[in-house]
Design an enzyme around this catalytic site. Structure first.
Site, PDB file in Angstrom:
ATOM      1  N   TRP A   1      -4.295   7.839  -5.689  1.00  0.00           N
ATOM      2  CA  TRP A   1      -4.543   8.896  -4.690  1.00  0.00           C
ATOM      3  C   TRP A   1      -6.017   9.264  -4.498  1.00  0.00           C
ATOM      4  O   TRP A   1      -6.332  10.399  -4.167  1.00  0.00           O
ATOM      5  CB  TRP A   1      -3.788  10.187  -5.072  1.00  0.00           C
TER       6      TRP A   1
ATOM      7  N   ARG B   1      -4.089   2.812  -3.594  1.00  0.00           N
ATOM      8  CA  ARG B   1      -3.928   4.022  -2.785  1.00  0.00           C
ATOM      9  C   ARG B   1      -5.253   4.775  -2.751  1.00  0.00           C
ATOM     10  O   ARG B   1      -5.922   4.905  -3.779  1.00  0.00           O
ATOM     11  CB  ARG B   1      -2.832   4.897  -3.379  1.00  0.00           C
TER      12      ARG B   1
ATOM     13  N   ASP C   1      -0.019  11.431  -0.795  1.00  0.00           N
ATOM     14  CA  ASP C   1       1.218  10.923  -0.190  1.00  0.00           C
ATOM     15  C   ASP C   1       1.265  11.305   1.295  1.00  0.00           C
ATOM     16  O   ASP C   1       0.994  12.449   1.652  1.00  0.00           O
ATOM     17  CB  ASP C   1       2.446  11.556  -0.866  1.00  0.00           C
TER      18      ASP C   1
ATOM     19  N   LYS D   1       4.084  -1.399  -8.375  1.00  0.00           N
ATOM     20  CA  LYS D   1       3.348  -0.197  -7.956  1.00  0.00           C
ATOM     21  C   LYS D   1       3.138   0.617  -9.222  1.00  0.00           C
ATOM     22  O   LYS D   1       4.104   0.970  -9.910  1.00  0.00           O
ATOM     23  CB  LYS D   1       4.175   0.595  -6.940  1.00  0.00           C
TER      24      LYS D   1
ATOM     25  N   ASP E   1       1.732   3.990 -10.836  1.00  0.00           N
ATOM     26  CA  ASP E   1       1.400   5.356 -10.428  1.00  0.00           C
ATOM     27  C   ASP E   1       0.551   6.065 -11.491  1.00  0.00           C
ATOM     28  O   ASP E   1       0.285   5.517 -12.561  1.00  0.00           O
ATOM     29  CB  ASP E   1       2.713   6.115 -10.157  1.00  0.00           C
TER      30      ASP E   1
ATOM     31  N   ASP F   1      10.152   5.141  -7.762  1.00  0.00           N
ATOM     32  CA  ASP F   1      10.500   5.950  -8.933  1.00  0.00           C
ATOM     33  C   ASP F   1      12.016   6.175  -9.032  1.00  0.00           C
ATOM     34  O   ASP F   1      12.715   6.140  -8.013  1.00  0.00           O
ATOM     35  CB  ASP F   1       9.795   7.302  -8.790  1.00  0.00           C
TER      36      ASP F   1
HETATM   37  C1  GLA Z   1       3.829   9.741  -6.384  1.00  0.00           C
HETATM   38  C2  GLA Z   1       3.442   8.593  -5.469  1.00  0.00           C
HETATM   39  C3  GLA Z   1       4.544   8.384  -4.444  1.00  0.00           C
HETATM   40  C4  GLA Z   1       5.860   8.119  -5.134  1.00  0.00           C
HETATM   41  C5  GLA Z   1       6.178   9.250  -6.104  1.00  0.00           C
HETATM   42  C6  GLA Z   1       7.384   8.931  -6.970  1.00  0.00           C
HETATM   43  O1  GLA Z   1       3.836  10.947  -5.710  1.00  0.00           O
HETATM   44  O2  GLA Z   1       2.222   8.847  -4.838  1.00  0.00           O
HETATM   45  O3  GLA Z   1       4.209   7.322  -3.579  1.00  0.00           O
HETATM   46  O4  GLA Z   1       5.792   6.900  -5.805  1.00  0.00           O
HETATM   47  O5  GLA Z   1       5.088   9.510  -6.971  1.00  0.00           O
HETATM   48  O6  GLA Z   1       7.663   9.941  -7.888  1.00  0.00           O
END
Ligand code: GLA
Length: 466
Positions: A181, A199, A203, A142, A144, A67
């Protein structure tokens, strides 16, 4: 003619058997530099670092920019715009230089209106953005899940499918890595064309999240493999510099466990600033080999004293999926709000406005209560031990003894445990991988492999076979 064209296209486009056949290896900016360090000069020095430190030769070839590379808004054509202060010459020139070093370039985008750090998202602009990814020649995306109105499974999968289709059409050959997540992505997308990793949990920015991710992985081993894609328990956390760090034992346990889990291995520490411990943790080729074993099997526990575990899938702002730094900011704000509301309640009472005072008081109690809820449901590590086993090509198995408890413990893998690891024949040769030391072979059915494992997240890795 048409058939000929299709065959030519298929030959030119890398298929699933080439992309994501084994877990991805590389580096990602997020655990290292968060938003601040995402800029052209840093990315280029990281790329050189990956090569000079020999990590790229060991397989860490993805350089993934997370990000904060983008501007907060799309341009009038709905395109993503690289932040002009951080990337004054645009993105393509950086990608070209990274490619020239023999590395692959990964980029981050989001299925919502904004990314998690409030940069422009890709919602409703998937095709346009896929065309940009192709023009920039990126190798990995990636994707998100922040700020999408689709919080539930069906809508989330639709969001992900839109970008998957856009990539297939406009940017074929991109490794597509989902970041939602939640463990339910595994049954939903494993084996589907165009999805390479996903994922499965929050995190990993503290050891408790690593425990959570590992326990969630226990139930997902059937979904990983060279023709299925890989469960992603999140990126690596080192002990050197970086936005997040762990103790040496915990960091090594994460890495060795991730290898046994056939997880993607994305470094979260600058290879040029790594201390000796991290260099040793991430540079051990015998351990990397376990992750990259051609069978691509995800390890499972063959012995465990841990309590039962249910995956804590994400829902909006759930305490267990809130990154630690967000949790700290959020609870700080709630406490400040509670203080303001309490003061207001007192002032309103003094001013003869009892109803206003009562409302402010109730809201203050609510804020304090929410802080309490956030604390109560933060992930916690259980005081237990496990032995994880991963079958390897050629009949060996990797066995990882993990001690999640804070005190040292002796952990034993007896005949039943070895059986579950697929190690039924005798004698078995035992190699302690990190120590490069051979142990006495296990000669008969009564043999037990016993190991004392340090507390506070210690582990010992063995390779066992005929
Ligand atoms: C989320 C993702 C992280 C990262 C952040 C960036 O929390 O799970 O791995 O990429 O966003 O803002």
């Amino acid at each position: 003619m048409h058939r000929f064209l299709l065959a030519a296209l298929a030959a030119a486009t890398p298929q699933r058997h080439e992309i994501g056949k084994l877990p991805a290896l590389g580096y990602n900016t997020w655990n290292d530099v968060r938003c601040d360090g995402v800029e052209a000069t840093t990315i280029l020095s990281l790329a050189q670092g990956l090569v000079q430190s020999n990590f790229s030769q060991k397989g860490y070839t993805f350089l993934n920019v997370d990000d904060c590379w983008q501007a907060p808004l799309l341009n009038e054509k709905g395109e993503l715009v690289p932040d002009s202060l951080k990337f004054p010459d645009g993105l393509k020139v950086v990608v070209d230089k990274v490619h020239a070093l023999g590395l692959k370039f990964g980029l981050y985008a989001d299925r919502g209106f904004y990314t998690c750090a409030f940069r422009a998202g890709s919602r409703h602009h998937e095709r346009t953005h896929a065309k940009q990814f192709h023009a920039w020649q990126i190798d990995y995306l990636k994707y998100d899940s922040c700020w999408s109105p689709n919080l539930r499974r069906k809508g989330a999968l639709e969001d992900y499918a839109r970008m998957r289709d856009a990539l297939a059409q406009h940017a074929p050959g991109v490794h597509y890595s989902l970041c939602g997540w939640s463990s339910w992505y595994a049954p939903a997308v494993s084996g589907e064309e165009g999805y390479h990793s996903w994922r499965i949990s929050a995190d990993c920015d503290e050891f408790a999240n690593i425990y959570e991710a590992a326990r969630t992985m226990e139930q997902l081993s059937d979904y990983a493999g060279p023709t299925r894609g890989y469960n992603d328990p999140d990126m690596l956390v080192g002990t050197s510099t970086g936005a997040v760090t762990l103790t040496p034992a915990q960091s090594r346990t994460q890495f060795d466990l991730w290898c046994v889990l056939a997880a993607p291995l994305l470094l979260g520490t600058n290879p040029m600033n790594m201390n000796a411990w991290d260099l040793e943790t991430y540079g051990d080729t015998e351990v990397i080999e376990i992750d990259q074993d051609p069978l691509g099997k995800q390890g499972t526990p063959v012995y465990s004293t841990c309590p039962p575990h249910a995956p804590k899938d994400n829902w909006w702002c759930s305490p267990w999926s809130m990154p630690r730094d967000v949790f700290e900011v959020w609870t700080g704000l709630l406490r400040a709000l509670a203080a303001v509301l309490l003061t207001s309640a007192l002032l309103l009472r003094g001013a003869g406005r009892p109803r206003g005072a009562a409302t402010a008081f109730i809201l203050a109690v609510g804020s304090v209560g929410y802080v309490q809820v956030l604390h109560t449901y933060r992930p916690r590590v259980a005081a237990c031990q496990q032995v994880w086993a991963k079958p390897l090509a050629g009949g060996d198995a990797a066995l990882l003894f993990v001690n999640w408890a804070s005190d040292d413990a002796a952990v034993a893998c007896d005949a039943a445990c070895l059986d579950r690891a697929g190690l039924t024949r005798r004698p078995l040769y035992v190699r302690e991988v990190r120590a490069r030391a051979n142990r006495a072979p296990l000669v008969d059915g009564a043999s037990v492999l016993v190991q004392r494992v340090a507390g506070g997240g210690g582990s010992v890795l063995f390779r066992v076979g005929l």
